[in-house]
Motif scaffolding. Structure first.
Motif, mmCIF file in Angstrom:
data_model
loop_
_atom_site.group_PDB
_atom_site.id
_atom_site.type_symbol
_atom_site.label_atom_id
_atom_site.label_comp_id
_atom_site.label_asym_id
_atom_site.label_seq_id
_atom_site.Cartn_x
_atom_site.Cartn_y
_atom_site.Cartn_z
ATOM 1 N N ALA A 56 0.825 -1.209 0.000
ATOM 2 C CA ALA A 56 0.000 0.000 0.000
ATOM 3 C C ALA A 56 0.860 1.260 0.000
ATOM 4 C CB ALA A 56 -0.938 -0.005 1.204
ATOM 5 N N ALA A 57 1.902 1.264 0.847
ATOM 6 C CA ALA A 57 2.783 2.439 0.941
ATOM 7 C C ALA A 57 3.854 2.433 -0.130
ATOM 8 C CB ALA A 57 3.437 2.489 2.320
ATOM 9 N N ARG A 58 4.092 1.248 -0.709
ATOM 10 C CA ARG A 58 5.136 1.045 -1.714
ATOM 11 C C ARG A 58 6.488 1.564 -1.223
ATOM 12 N NH1 ARG A 58 0.640 1.682 -5.181
ATOM 13 N NH2 ARG A 58 0.998 3.871 -5.696
ATOM 14 N N ARG A 59 6.891 1.010 -0.092
ATOM 15 C CA ARG A 59 8.207 1.321 0.459
ATOM 16 C C ARG A 59 8.753 0.093 1.177
ATOM 17 N NH1 ARG A 59 8.170 2.524 5.978
ATOM 18 N NH2 ARG A 59 6.072 2.685 6.895
ATOM 19 N N VAL A 60 10.073 -0.012 1.240
ATOM 20 C CA VAL A 60 10.729 -1.125 1.916
ATOM 21 C C VAL A 60 10.606 -0.934 3.422
ATOM 22 C CG1 VAL A 60 12.916 -2.320 2.300
ATOM 23 C CG2 VAL A 60 12.347 -1.465 0.008
ATOM 24 N N VAL A 61 10.065 -1.945 4.105
ATOM 25 C CA VAL A 61 9.890 -1.863 5.554
ATOM 26 C C VAL A 61 10.845 -2.774 6.314
ATOM 27 C CG1 VAL A 61 7.493 -1.124 5.421
ATOM 28 C CG2 VAL A 61 8.009 -3.572 5.457
ATOM 29 N N LYS A 62 11.513 -3.697 5.591
ATOM 30 C CA LYS A 62 12.440 -4.622 6.241
ATOM 31 C C LYS A 62 13.366 -5.222 5.197
ATOM 32 C CE LYS A 62 13.984 -7.350 9.581
ATOM 33 N NZ LYS A 62 14.701 -6.845 10.781
ATOM 34 N N LYS A 63 14.611 -5.447 5.606
ATOM 35 C CA LYS A 63 15.551 -6.194 4.760
ATOM 36 C C LYS A 63 16.107 -7.370 5.552
ATOM 37 C CE LYS A 63 17.085 -2.678 1.483
ATOM 38 N NZ LYS A 63 18.238 -1.974 0.869
ATOM 39 N N ILE A 64 16.142 -8.508 4.893
ATOM 40 C CA ILE A 64 16.671 -9.718 5.516
ATOM 41 C C ILE A 64 18.029 -10.030 4.901
ATOM 42 C CG2 ILE A 64 16.293 -12.178 5.932
ATOM 43 C CD1 ILE A 64 13.291 -11.661 5.555
ATOM 44 N N SER A 65 19.033 -10.241 5.756
ATOM 45 C CA SER A 65 20.370 -10.645 5.317
ATOM 46 C C SER A 65 20.632 -12.069 5.772
ATOM 47 C CB SER A 65 21.431 -9.696 5.893
ATOM 48 O OG SER A 65 21.210 -8.372 5.454
ATOM 49 N N PHE A 66 21.672 -12.665 5.229
ATOM 50 C CA PHE A 66 21.959 -14.076 5.503
ATOM 51 C C PHE A 66 23.426 -14.260 5.869
ATOM 52 C CE2 PHE A 66 18.640 -13.547 2.344
ATOM 53 C CZ PHE A 66 17.590 -14.288 2.884
ATOM 54 N N LYS A 67 23.676 -15.131 6.844
ATOM 55 C CA LYS A 67 25.029 -15.499 7.240
ATOM 56 C C LYS A 67 25.071 -17.008 7.419
ATOM 57 C CE LYS A 67 27.385 -11.576 7.776
ATOM 58 N NZ LYS A 67 28.675 -11.297 7.101
ATOM 59 N N ILE A 68 25.973 -17.647 6.674
ATOM 60 C CA ILE A 68 26.095 -19.102 6.766
ATOM 61 C C ILE A 68 27.523 -19.431 7.178
ATOM 62 C CG2 ILE A 68 25.851 -21.295 5.552
ATOM 63 C CD1 ILE A 68 24.050 -19.848 3.547
ATOM 64 N N PRO A 69 27.726 -20.082 8.309
ATOM 65 C CA PRO A 69 29.087 -20.436 8.734
ATOM 66 C C PRO A 69 29.827 -21.229 7.659
ATOM 67 C CG PRO A 69 27.526 -20.850 10.503
ATOM 68 C CD PRO A 69 26.713 -20.513 9.294
ATOM 69 N N GLY A 70 31.025 -20.776 7.345
ATOM 70 C CA GLY A 70 31.851 -21.482 6.363
ATOM 71 C C GLY A 70 31.564 -21.132 4.920
ATOM 72 N N VAL A 71 30.605 -20.245 4.684
ATOM 73 C CA VAL A 71 30.258 -19.855 3.313
ATOM 74 C C VAL A 71 30.556 -18.363 3.145
ATOM 75 C CG1 VAL A 71 28.409 -19.645 1.604
ATOM 76 C CG2 VAL A 71 28.453 -21.602 3.157
ATOM 77 N N ASN A 72 31.315 -18.017 2.088
ATOM 78 C CA ASN A 72 31.628 -16.613 1.819
ATOM 79 C C ASN A 72 30.355 -15.821 1.532
ATOM 80 O OD1 ASN A 72 34.407 -17.031 2.048
ATOM 81 N ND2 ASN A 72 34.627 -17.529 -0.125
ATOM 82 N N ASP A 73 30.330 -14.582 1.987
ATOM 83 C CA ASP A 73 29.155 -13.735 1.761
ATOM 84 C C ASP A 73 28.840 -13.592 0.273
ATOM 85 O OD1 ASP A 73 28.931 -13.392 4.466
ATOM 86 O OD2 ASP A 73 29.765 -11.365 4.508
ATOM 87 N N GLU A 74 29.894 -13.562 -0.568
ATOM 88 C CA GLU A 74 29.704 -13.385 -2.013
ATOM 89 C C GLU A 74 28.945 -14.547 -2.641
ATOM 90 O OE1 GLU A 74 32.568 -13.084 -0.422
ATOM 91 O OE2 GLU A 74 32.883 -10.911 -0.533
ATOM 92 N N ALA A 75 28.988 -15.708 -1.988
ATOM 93 C CA ALA A 75 28.304 -16.888 -2.522
ATOM 94 C C ALA A 75 26.834 -16.943 -2.130
ATOM 95 C CB ALA A 75 29.002 -18.166 -2.045
ATOM 96 N N ILE A 76 26.430 -16.078 -1.224
ATOM 97 C CA ILE A 76 25.039 -16.064 -0.767
ATOM 98 C C ILE A 76 24.250 -15.124 -1.669
ATOM 99 C CG2 ILE A 76 23.493 -15.599 1.164
ATOM 100 C CD1 ILE A 76 25.850 -16.174 3.041
ATOM 101 N N GLN A 77 23.541 -15.701 -2.622
ATOM 102 C CA GLN A 77 22.876 -14.927 -3.671
ATOM 103 C C GLN A 77 21.392 -15.323 -3.760
ATOM 104 O OE1 GLN A 77 25.137 -15.434 -7.304
ATOM 105 N NE2 GLN A 77 27.074 -14.947 -6.312
ATOM 106 N N PRO A 78 20.529 -14.603 -3.046
ATOM 107 C CA PRO A 78 19.100 -14.948 -3.034
ATOM 108 C C PRO A 78 18.454 -14.851 -4.414
ATOM 109 C CG PRO A 78 19.657 -13.417 -1.267
ATOM 110 C CD PRO A 78 20.846 -13.484 -2.166
ATOM 111 N N VAL A 79 17.669 -15.870 -4.720
ATOM 112 C CA VAL A 79 16.959 -15.886 -6.005
ATOM 113 C C VAL A 79 15.480 -16.210 -5.742
ATOM 114 C CG1 VAL A 79 17.016 -16.703 -8.390
ATOM 115 C CG2 VAL A 79 19.114 -16.683 -7.080
ATOM 116 N N GLY A 80 15.080 -17.466 -5.922
ATOM 117 C CA GLY A 80 13.673 -17.830 -5.787
ATOM 118 C C GLY A 80 13.151 -17.702 -4.363
#
Length: 328
Positions: free
Chosen positions: A214-238
């Motif tokens: 309704a407001a058409r604005r971002v209200v939250k962002k979710i980030s991801f951290k996986i032990p042993g996995v580089n941040d660059e490899a964490i690429q959200p898709v589906g």
């Protein structure tokens, strides 16, 4: 008996036990587009086995099923068309005028029209399926891909990978009514079942943005951290969200994981290891099973949703990309 055979039997027994515990699974049909194989793998959701492989056009990606389950629509991206297949035989019935390089698409609530993202042309094409007629061409950002549609069918959202925006489109006027900036390379858009929120994945940004519709604005962002996995490899898709709004599942690309998220608190509960380069996700209609396409391992992972566990890996064709499940 060798240890390998025993291990295989144990894994199979575990999968069978988990599926049995979650109740009987209806025999839905799962369709997987194989981007390098130029084919569609057909999986029986009851037996979790491939029952057929159908040839389609070049570089198939987006895939969906008609509301009555009788037709399968496949984006043949390199052929600039959409193949329409008979789900009872696998035969190609006709092709739709998709515009150049169709990537993803979504059906209207009544099964017509079809909204198509044309990556090479920076536009969304609206197609009347029955008449094979282009109803509108909507200019959007650069490299459009993700396509989401509000439950009432009134608002269409397209994500543009290079412009880094979610474009809100009125489905009556075919006009862009707003643009919301998200993180880098948005790939997928998914509305919650009440239509109040929109989840958008950012592959390079490594986040999922939650947008108040309704407001058409971002209200939250979710980030991801996986032990042993580089941040660059964490690429959200589906992304897929349960009908009750309790859980969300996000494919994390070369991190080879699916994130399980509490969709109310936005906290990541766990990461499920799947095959390599997980792309897209699809529930069975009863939401007992979730299927993921794993591009570089050429397989599909099966998740028991209630148990929160991967119960099966199914080999399919080369570079599986999209996945869709029959409505009945």
């Amino acid at each position: 008996m060798s240890r390998c055979i025993k291990a295989g039997l144990s894994a199979a027994a575990m999968a069978a036990a988990l599926l049995a515990a979650s109740g009987p699974v209806r025999a839905y049909t799962v369709y997987v587009s194989n981007e390098k194989g130029n084919s569609v793998s057909v999986i029986d959701a009851g037996t979790l086995a491939v029952t057929a492989t159908w040839k389609v056009g070049r570089r198939p990606r987006g895939i969906t099923v008609s509301r009555d389950g009788k037709e399968l629509y496949v984006c043949a991206s390199d052929d600039d068309r959409i193949d329409v297949l008979d789900t009872s035989s696998g035969k190609t019935l006709r092709s739709l005028r998709s515009g150049p390089d169709p990537e993803q698409f979504i059906l209207g609530p009544e099964g017509n029209p079809l909204y198509v993202a044309n990556e090479d042309d920076s536009q969304v094409t609206v197609i009347d399926i029955e008449k094979n007629k282009v109803l509108a061409e909507v200019p959007v950002g650069v490299e459009p891909e993700g396509m989401g549609l509000s439950p009432d069918g009134k608002v269409l959202v397209n994500t543009s990978e290079t412009t880094n925006m979610a474009h809100f489109i009125d489905t009556k006027t075919f006009q862009v009514i707003d643009n919301v900036l998200v993180d880098a390379r948005p790939r997928f858009a998914e509305f919650t079942s009440d239509g109040k929120l929109l989840w958008v994945s950012a592959e390079v940004g490594g986040t999922v943005s939650i947008i108040d519709v309704a407001a058409r604005r971002v209200v939250k962002k979710i980030s991801f951290k996986i032990p042993g996995v580089n941040d660059e490899a964490i690429q959200p898709v589906g992304i897929r969200i349960t009908k009750d709004g309790a859980k969300a599942f996000v494919a994390l690309g070369p991190a080879n994981r699916i994130a399980v998220i509490d969709a109310r608190s936005y906290e990541v509960e766990k990461y499920l290891p799947v095959g390599q380069r997980v792309w897209q996700l699809a529930f069975t209609p009863d939401q007992k099973l979730l299927f993921s396409t794993n591009g570089t391992s050429n397989d599909v992972s099966v998740v028991d949703v209630e148990a929160g566990k991967v119960v099966k890996s199914i080999p399919v064709g080369l570079l599986p990309w999209g996945v869709a499940v029959s409505p009945q």
